[in-house]
Write a protein that holds these residues in place. Sequence first.
Motif, mmCIF file in Angstrom:
data_model
loop_
_atom_site.group_PDB
_atom_site.id
_atom_site.type_symbol
_atom_site.label_atom_id
_atom_site.label_comp_id
_atom_site.label_asym_id
_atom_site.label_seq_id
_atom_site.Cartn_x
_atom_site.Cartn_y
_atom_site.Cartn_z
ATOM 1 N N HIS A 105 -4.399 1.306 4.239
ATOM 2 C CA HIS A 105 -5.271 2.346 3.697
ATOM 3 C C HIS A 105 -6.604 2.286 4.435
ATOM 4 C CE1 HIS A 105 -3.225 2.718 -0.537
ATOM 5 N NE2 HIS A 105 -2.351 2.724 0.467
ATOM 6 N N GLY A 125 0.774 -1.229 0.000
ATOM 7 C CA GLY A 125 0.000 0.000 0.000
ATOM 8 C C GLY A 125 0.806 1.280 0.000
ATOM 9 N N LEU A 147 -5.001 -2.796 1.662
ATOM 10 C CA LEU A 147 -3.674 -2.460 1.173
ATOM 11 C C LEU A 147 -2.866 -1.811 2.292
ATOM 12 C CD1 LEU A 147 -4.615 -0.893 -2.293
ATOM 13 C CD2 LEU A 147 -3.859 -3.233 -1.820
ATOM 14 N N ALA A 161 -10.100 3.009 0.351
ATOM 15 C CA ALA A 161 -9.776 1.889 -0.527
ATOM 16 C C ALA A 161 -10.956 1.554 -1.441
ATOM 17 C CB ALA A 161 -9.376 0.674 0.303
#
Length: 308
Positions: A130, A40, A77, A135
């Motif tokens: 995230h 991420g 992520l 996301a």
Amino acid sequence: MIDDFLSAEEIVMQTIKPEKPCKKLQRIQRSTERHWVGDGFPVRTLLGYSTLGATISPFLLLDYAGPMEFPPTEKRLGVGGHPHRGFETVTIVYSGEVEHRDSSGGGGRIGPGDVQWMTAASGLVHEEFHGRDFARRGGMFEMVQLWVNLPAKDKMSPPHYQAIVNSQIPALNLPDNQGSVRVIAGQFNGVTGPAHTFTPINMCDLRLDSEQRIDLPVPEDYTTILVVLQGSVHIEGDETIGPAEVGLFDRAGERICINSAQNATALLLCGEPIDEPIMGSGPFVMNSSEEIRQAMTDYQSGRMGHMS
């Protein structure tokens, strides 16, 4: 009797205060290599203690993630549970969202303008992803994570977490529409930031845009670093600090003197140096190799906690 009186010129000279000296630009750090932290965080490491050591003390490392567009996803992520000991992490979000959770009970979600100040100290395990809502909708992601060293006497303090939202961070405008300053930690022109720090640190989030000279007051004898994320800053001597570049300044002097700036987003970091050995290995930064070995043992035996 005339000798008992000062001349007009002497009176004027005594009332004019001498201009405070500018800190000289020592060098510009440039890093174009990008690597992934988890899945991420597309990161460029702009500063690192492995090569700069005492030069950037009390700061250890600065990672700049993004800017990068992420498509919508249901996947989480980021990076899962991992340990830290001996320092603090400071995360500033410019675009997107970051969710944090750690084994000491700290955690939360921060978005644009927010700051997360995590004191790992004696040790914890944490995860960073995230934000779920971000996301799902996707979008531009941009953040900075700074590592701040702790003095030996504080390295084994209890972990602590500070969530500092944008509305808590005081902001002021520079003269003549030259830009603005958000004071995250320490002081700038008498304005105090909300972050608690173990050693004296000034941390300011800057927006600069001016064809005229900009003078930024900074403490004498402090490590002084200007991190330019976007735009450009032109320093006296015709040096330009561009996007994802870092200016390191001499400690002598009480100002940074900027000739001009074009639509610049930057971080101004000033800190009292910690004059102690630095020994680091991965997620641990201590003062000796023996303390590093102990940190590894403590993590492996679960003494830094677990993610539930």
